[in-house]
Scaffold this motif. Structure first.
Motif, PDB file in Angstrom:
ATOM      1  N   VAL A   7       0.985  -1.226   0.053  1.00  0.00           N
ATOM      2  CA  VAL A   7      -0.074  -0.089  -0.121  1.00  0.00           C
ATOM      3  C   VAL A   7       0.800   1.364  -0.125  1.00  0.00           C
ATOM      4  N   TYR A   8       0.810   2.182  -0.783  1.00  0.00           N
ATOM      5  CA  TYR A   8       1.467   3.377  -1.103  1.00  0.00           C
ATOM      6  C   TYR A   8       0.926   4.528  -0.256  1.00  0.00           C
ATOM      7  N   ALA A   9       1.428   5.373   0.364  1.00  0.00           N
ATOM      8  CA  ALA A   9       0.896   6.519   1.064  1.00  0.00           C
ATOM      9  C   ALA A   9       2.060   7.303   1.413  1.00  0.00           C
ATOM     10  N   THR A  10       1.615   8.853   1.621  1.00  0.00           N
ATOM     11  CA  THR A  10       2.609   9.776   2.301  1.00  0.00           C
ATOM     12  C   THR A  10       2.669   9.599   3.557  1.00  0.00           C
ATOM     13  N   LEU A  11       3.699   9.829   4.389  1.00  0.00           N
ATOM     14  CA  LEU A  11       3.911   9.970   5.794  1.00  0.00           C
ATOM     15  C   LEU A  11       2.666  10.323   6.609  1.00  0.00           C
ATOM     16  N   PHE A  39      -4.142  -4.772  18.066  1.00  0.00           N
ATOM     17  CA  PHE A  39      -3.045  -3.894  17.635  1.00  0.00           C
ATOM     18  C   PHE A  39      -2.119  -4.567  17.093  1.00  0.00           C
ATOM     19  N   ALA A  40      -1.562  -5.735  17.217  1.00  0.00           N
ATOM     20  CA  ALA A  40      -0.727  -6.541  16.431  1.00  0.00           C
ATOM     21  C   ALA A  40      -1.070  -6.693  15.005  1.00  0.00           C
ATOM     22  N   ASP A  41      -2.559  -7.030  15.051  1.00  0.00           N
ATOM     23  CA  ASP A  41      -2.984  -6.963  13.421  1.00  0.00           C
ATOM     24  C   ASP A  41      -2.821  -5.725  12.695  1.00  0.00           C
ATOM     25  N   ILE A  42      -3.079  -4.524  13.326  1.00  0.00           N
ATOM     26  CA  ILE A  42      -2.699  -3.215  12.802  1.00  0.00           C
ATOM     27  C   ILE A  42      -1.220  -3.195  12.377  1.00  0.00           C
ATOM     28  N   ASP A  43      -0.404  -3.595  13.407  1.00  0.00           N
ATOM     29  CA  ASP A  43       0.939  -3.284  12.893  1.00  0.00           C
ATOM     30  C   ASP A  43       1.538  -4.324  11.882  1.00  0.00           C
ATOM     31  N   MET A  44       0.961  -5.479  11.672  1.00  0.00           N
ATOM     32  CA  MET A  44       1.333  -6.590  10.679  1.00  0.00           C
ATOM     33  C   MET A  44       0.650  -6.053   9.351  1.00  0.00           C
ATOM     34  N   ALA A  45      -0.473  -5.290   9.387  1.00  0.00           N
ATOM     35  CA  ALA A  45      -0.946  -4.565   8.106  1.00  0.00           C
ATOM     36  C   ALA A  45      -0.207  -3.610   7.806  1.00  0.00           C
ATOM     37  N   TRP A  46       0.492  -2.589   8.603  1.00  0.00           N
ATOM     38  CA  TRP A  46       1.384  -1.575   8.301  1.00  0.00           C
ATOM     39  C   TRP A  46       2.739  -1.891   7.623  1.00  0.00           C
ATOM     40  N   ASP A  47       2.871  -3.169   7.957  1.00  0.00           N
ATOM     41  CA  ASP A  47       4.267  -3.478   7.464  1.00  0.00           C
ATOM     42  C   ASP A  47       4.147  -3.654   5.944  1.00  0.00           C
ATOM     43  N   SER A  48       3.221  -3.612   5.438  1.00  0.00           N
ATOM     44  CA  SER A  48       2.891  -3.796   4.024  1.00  0.00           C
ATOM     45  C   SER A  48       2.779  -2.331   3.110  1.00  0.00           C
ATOM     46  N   PHE A  49       2.878  -1.201   4.131  1.00  0.00           N
ATOM     47  CA  PHE A  49       2.874   0.146   3.672  1.00  0.00           C
ATOM     48  C   PHE A  49       4.086   0.542   3.098  1.00  0.00           C
ATOM     49  N   VAL A  50       4.349   1.364   2.054  1.00  0.00           N
ATOM     50  CA  VAL A  50       5.471   1.832   1.466  1.00  0.00           C
ATOM     51  C   VAL A  50       5.379   3.467   1.565  1.00  0.00           C
ATOM     52  N   GLN A  51       6.173   3.934   2.108  1.00  0.00           N
ATOM     53  CA  GLN A  51       5.996   5.526   2.415  1.00  0.00           C
ATOM     54  C   GLN A  51       6.771   5.964   1.344  1.00  0.00           C
ATOM     55  N   LEU A  52       5.992   7.010   0.571  1.00  0.00           N
ATOM     56  CA  LEU A  52       6.605   7.896  -0.560  1.00  0.00           C
ATOM     57  C   LEU A  52       6.259   9.599  -0.029  1.00  0.00           C
ATOM     58  N   ARG A  53       7.431  10.030  -0.719  1.00  0.00           N
ATOM     59  CA  ARG A  53       7.358  11.406  -0.491  1.00  0.00           C
ATOM     60  C   ARG A  53       6.604  12.181  -1.755  1.00  0.00           C
ATOM     61  N   TYR A  54       6.255  13.522  -1.829  1.00  0.00           N
ATOM     62  CA  TYR A  54       5.866  13.983  -2.758  1.00  0.00           C
ATOM     63  C   TYR A  54       6.786  14.147  -4.119  1.00  0.00           C
ATOM     64  N   GLN A  55       6.366  13.694  -5.298  1.00  0.00           N
ATOM     65  CA  GLN A  55       7.244  13.759  -6.301  1.00  0.00           C
ATOM     66  C   GLN A  55       8.110  12.338  -6.297  1.00  0.00           C
ATOM     67  N   GLN A  56       8.107  11.655  -5.372  1.00  0.00           N
ATOM     68  CA  GLN A  56       9.174  10.118  -5.385  1.00  0.00           C
ATOM     69  C   GLN A  56       8.401   9.291  -6.602  1.00  0.00           C
ATOM     70  N   GLY A  66       6.922  -2.313 -14.999  1.00  0.00           N
ATOM     71  CA  GLY A  66       6.684  -1.550 -15.710  1.00  0.00           C
ATOM     72  C   GLY A  66       5.865  -0.209 -15.593  1.00  0.00           C
ATOM     73  N   ILE A  67       5.179  -0.394 -14.300  1.00  0.00           N
ATOM     74  CA  ILE A  67       4.136   0.683 -14.226  1.00  0.00           C
ATOM     75  C   ILE A  67       4.980   1.665 -13.063  1.00  0.00           C
ATOM     76  N   THR A  68       4.875   3.001 -12.761  1.00  0.00           N
ATOM     77  CA  THR A  68       5.273   3.608 -11.906  1.00  0.00           C
ATOM     78  C   THR A  68       4.151   4.494 -11.370  1.00  0.00           C
ATOM     79  N   VAL A  69       4.460   4.732  -9.824  1.00  0.00           N
ATOM     80  CA  VAL A  69       3.631   5.745  -9.366  1.00  0.00           C
ATOM     81  C   VAL A  69       4.306   6.655  -8.649  1.00  0.00           C
ATOM     82  N   SER A  70       3.759   7.929  -8.465  1.00  0.00           N
ATOM     83  CA  SER A  70       4.145   9.079  -7.964  1.00  0.00           C
ATOM     84  C   SER A  70       3.164   9.775  -7.071  1.00  0.00           C
ATOM     85  N   PRO A  71       3.228  10.285  -5.802  1.00  0.00           N
ATOM     86  CA  PRO A  71       2.376  11.001  -5.352  1.00  0.00           C
ATOM     87  C   PRO A  71       2.493  12.498  -5.598  1.00  0.00           C
TER      88      PRO A  71
END
Length: 106
Positions: A7-11, A39-56, A66-71
């Motif tokens: 899951v991709y998201a900003t910080l 709480f452990a389930d939430i932490d486990m789900a959040w391990d799948s998050f990828v933090q991206l900065r704007y324009q990264q 072959g697909i790129t994403v950028s916030p």
């Protein structure tokens, strides 16, 4: 639920979402016997998050190779983004909502 994906998201979105879920669990546990998730389930789900900065730019893999994403800064909420999705020479901008007026958050 058994779903595994990144899951991709900003910080700010990442942290606010996690805190909101922690608050929900804590509130429900104070009122009732809440065992839907922990709480452990939430932490486990959040391990799948990828933090991206704007324009990264982030290169996806697997079936999305072959697909790129950028916030890009949506301009009206802390952490809010519109997403530029690119494959080869094609570009799409995915905007859940968009504010074209300039605003001051802080």
């Amino acid at each position: 639920l058994g779903m595994r994906c990144q899951v991709y998201a900003t910080l700010p979105v990442l942290k606010m979402g996690q805190l909101a879920l922690y608050d929900i669990v804590q509130s429900r546990m104070a009122k009732e016997d809440f065992e839907t998730f922990s709480f452990a389930d939430i932490d486990m789900a959040w391990d799948s998050f990828v933090q991206l900065r704007y324009q990264q730019t982030c290169q996806l893999g697997g079936k999305a190779d072959g697909i790129t994403v950028s916030p890009l800064n949506a301009g009206h909420m802390i952490g809010g983004a519109v997403w530029k999705i690119t494959k080869d020479s094609e570009e799409v901008v995915y905007a859940v909502d968009y504010n074209h007026a300039q605003g001051r958050l802080l």
